[in-house]
Design an enzyme around this catalytic site. Structure first.
Site, PDB file in Angstrom:
ATOM      1  NE  ARG A  85      -8.333  -7.512  -0.097  1.00 22.91           N
ATOM      2  CZ  ARG A  85      -7.861  -6.680  -1.022  1.00 22.91           C
ATOM      3  NH1 ARG A  85      -6.856  -5.864  -0.731  1.00 22.91           N
ATOM      4  NH2 ARG A  85      -8.390  -6.656  -2.230  1.00 22.91           N
TER       5      ARG A  85
ATOM      6  CE  LYS B 287      -4.564  -1.391   1.471  1.00 25.97           C
ATOM      7  NZ  LYS B 287      -5.650  -1.222   2.453  1.00 25.97           N
TER       8      LYS B 287
END
Length: 286
Positions: free
Chosen positions: A255, A221
């Site tokens: 995840r 991210k």
């Protein structure tokens, strides 16, 4: 106890949720699993590498071309059905904020609805209750789906995360979702700047302390990229470091894009914490 699909997990059983993007424009793989065969190969590989959950998404998180509910369903529903047929024991999650899509994928065999946009469609929780599936309740800072934060501020970011996610979780249970099938997610990057996401990681133990199982979606991210000043394809080391910290603080579901590497990190942390024996213990014993 966490119950997803046909499976039950204790508090010290970390689970990997492998990402399978059914989009042509995903930020990380740029559409590598948009078509059926590479996507099914990805599912097979992820399971072999240790993923317990497959998370299927039909719309990328960031801004881009509009994707209607009908198109999102077209990208995901048939694929969910095929994954269920080929891999009957795997837990199938679908990353969606729309109740219409939620209904369609539950009909096709999904076990979990991953609502990454913080309950923007309140009917999604009702779908989870009606179908008896799990629900991920995420903090997105009140952001609209597929928007990026701009100068967002919190008096106390973790206090806001707790209020929102626990509130969504309690509402889901009041609607009929099984308590043991609800997870909370701090929503790294969603409605947050990099400092907010770092603080959310540092204080993750406060989420774990609520008693709700915690899911973290950290993989490659922007907060990792900005912290280390690395482009998307060079964020794996930072992601794994953040994974180790999150595991030590008690998060349960991860995840990820890199399944095998994450499995090793989680196993190592679990062994240091005393929850998992070493795979081999010969040193000093021969």
């Amino acid at each position: 106890m966490l119950r997803l699909g046909k499976h039950e997990f204790g508090p010290h059983e970390p689970l990997i949720m492998a990402i399978v993007n059914r989009t042509p424009d995903s930020f990380y793989d740029q559409g590598a699993t948009f078509h059926d065969e590479p996507a099914l190969a990805r599912v097979e590989q992820a399971i072999a590498e240790g993923a317990a959950i497959i998370d299927i998404g039909g719309v990328k998180a960031g801004p881009g071309e509009e994707v209607t509910a009908e198109e999102e369903a077209r990208r995901t529903v048939g694929f969910v059905a095929e994954v269920r047929r080929r891999f009957p024991d795997v837990i199938i999650s679908v990353d969606t904020w729309r109740h219409e899509v939620g209904e369609a994928v539950c009909d096709a065999g999904a076990d979990l609805l991953n609502d990454a946009w913080g309950g923007v469609d309140p009917r999604l929780a009702e779908v989870a209750a009606r179908y008896g599936v799990g629900l991920v309740c995420t903090h997105a800072g009140g952001a609209e789906p597929r928007t990026r934060p701009h100068r967002i501020a919190y008096d106390d970011v973790m206090a806001d995360i707790l209020a929102v996610t626990v509130g969504l979780a309690e509402r889901a249970v009041s609607l009929g979702v099984a308590r043991e099938s609800v997870l909370i997610d701090p929503g790294h990057d969603f409605g947050k700047n990099t400092r907010h996401s770092l603080e959310a990681t540092r204080r993750l133990g406060e989420m774990v302390g609520t008693g709700w199982p915690v899911l973290v979606s950290l993989s490659n991210k922007d907060f990792v990229g900005e912290t280390l000043d690395r482009p998307v394809k060079e964020r794996v080391v930072g992601t794994l470091a953040t994974t180790a910290v999150s595991a030590w603080l008690g998060a349960q579901v991860y995840r990820v894009h890199e399944v095998a590497e994450t499995r090793q990190v989680l196993d190592m942390v679990a062994s240091i914490a005393g929850h998992r024996p070493p795979a081999v213990a010969r040193r000093g014993l021969a």
